[in-house]
Scaffold this active site. Structure first.
Site: not given
Ligand code: G3P
Ligand code: CA
Length: 257
Positions: A22, A64, A49, A123, A51
Site C-alpha cells: 500500500h 496521496h 498500490e 488509484e 495514488d
Molecule cells: O486502495 C486502498 C487504499 O489505498 C484507499 O485509501 O487513503 O490509502 O488511498 P487511501
Molecule cells: Ca490509495
C-alpha cells in the site's frame, strides 16, 4: 518474472491472498516513492498500490494527498503546481534522513521501473476534481507501456470506472468503498462496471466474498497489517490485501509470526 505473476486478474487457485504493498512498502520507506515501490518488490510483494493525480500542466504525478505539505518539504496544492515544481521537492526527508532527496515519481517512472514485473494498482485520486481528465491520461499511459493485463485501476469515484471502461474495457477495475459509502456495495454499485470490490477490511465477511465470487468479481481489501486481520481475510477467501509492510504479510501467511 513469470507470465503467471503478471497475467492480471484471472481467477487462480491461491493458497493466500495477493499482497499489494500500500503506497509501496510504506511502513519502511516514504510512501508513494520509487524507494517504497522497489523495496516492496525486494520484499516479495505481488503488487504495489499507488495514488495518482494530475499536475497543473496535466502530468501524472504519484502522491496521496491533495497538497504536498505532509509528505514533502513544500507547500501547496498538487493540482496548482506544474510538474517541474513538484519534482524539485524532497519527498523522502519527512520519513527519514536516509531517504533525503527522494522525488515524487511520475506514473511513467513507476511503469518504467516495475511495469510487467509486479501488479500495479493505480488509484485514480481526482476526488477534488472529479471531472478532470485523469482517467483518460492514465489509460493512455497504460496502453503506451502495454500494461493492460497487469494494471488495475481503482477509485472511490465510480464515474472514473465508467470512463475507464468506455475507453478501454480490457483494463481491470476496482471499486473502492469504505464504511461511510457502504451503499456502493449494494445495488447502487451494480450499475457501474468493476471487476473487483475494494472494501475496507472491517466491511468484509465470508458471505460478502462468496456473493462477489459468485458474480465473478474479486475482493481486494485495505489496509491490513495486523496478523489476526490478515489471517481472517485469508479465511474469508479474499483475493488480495493491501498492506504497508509486505514482508510482515508474507511472514504471517507463511506461518512465521
Ligand atoms: O486502495 C486502498 C487504499 O489505498 C484507499 O485509501 O487513503 O490509502 O488511498 P487511501
Ligand atoms: Ca490509495
Amino acid at each position: 518474472m513469470s507470465d503467471a505473476i503478471i497475467s492480471g486478474m484471472e481467477e487462480e487457485n491461491r493458497s493466500r491472498p495477493l499482497i499489494y504493498a500500500h503506497r509501496g512498502a510504506s511502513a519502511l520507506a516514504p510512501e508513494n516513492t520509487l524507494a517504497a515501490f522497489l523495496l516492496a518488490q525486494r520484499l516479495g510483494a505481488d503488487g504495489i498500490e499507488l495514488d495518482v493525480m494530475l499536475t497543473a500542466d496535466k502530468q501524472l504525478i504519484v502522491i496521496h494527498d491533495d497538497t504536498v505539505d505532509r509528505t514533502t518539504n513544500g507547500h501547496g496544492k498538487v493540482a496548482e503546481m506544474p510538474l517541474a515544481a513538484l519534482r524539485e521537492l524532497d519527498a523522502g526527508s519527512y520519513f527519514g534522513e536516509a531517504f533525503r532527496g527522494e522525488k515524487l515519481p511520475t506514473l511513467s517512472e513507476v511503469y518504467e521501473a516495475l511495469g510487467g514485473k509486479l501488479r500495479i494498482n493505480v488509484e485514480l485520486k481526482n476526488y477534488a476534481h472529479p471531472l478532470d481528465a485523469l482517467t483518460s491520461h492514465v489509460i493512455r499511459l497504460t496502453e503506451k507501456f502495454h500494461l493492460e493485463d497487469s494494471v488495475l485501476l481503482s477509485s472511490f469515484n465510480p464515474l472514473n470506472l465508467s470512463r475507464a471502461h468506455m475507453q478501454n474495457p480490457q483494463i481491470k477495475l476496482g471499486l473502492l468503498t469504505n464504511p461511510s459509502n457502504r451503499r456502493m456495495q449494494g445495488s447502487l454499485g451494480r450499475i457501474f462496471p468493476y471487476d473487483a470490490l475494494h472494501p475496507y477490511y472491517t466491511d468484509v465477511s465470508a458471505e460478502m466474498v462468496a456473493r462477489l465470487h459468485a458474480s465473478h468479481k474479486q475482493v481486494n481489501t485495505y489496509t491490513i497489517d495486523a496478523p489476526d486481520d490478515l489471517l481472517r481475510m485469508r479465511a474469508y477467501g479474499v483475493d488480495g490485501v493491501f498492506c504497508n509492510n509486505p514482508a510482515n504479510a508474507l511472514a504471517v501467511f507463511e506461518g512465521e509470526t
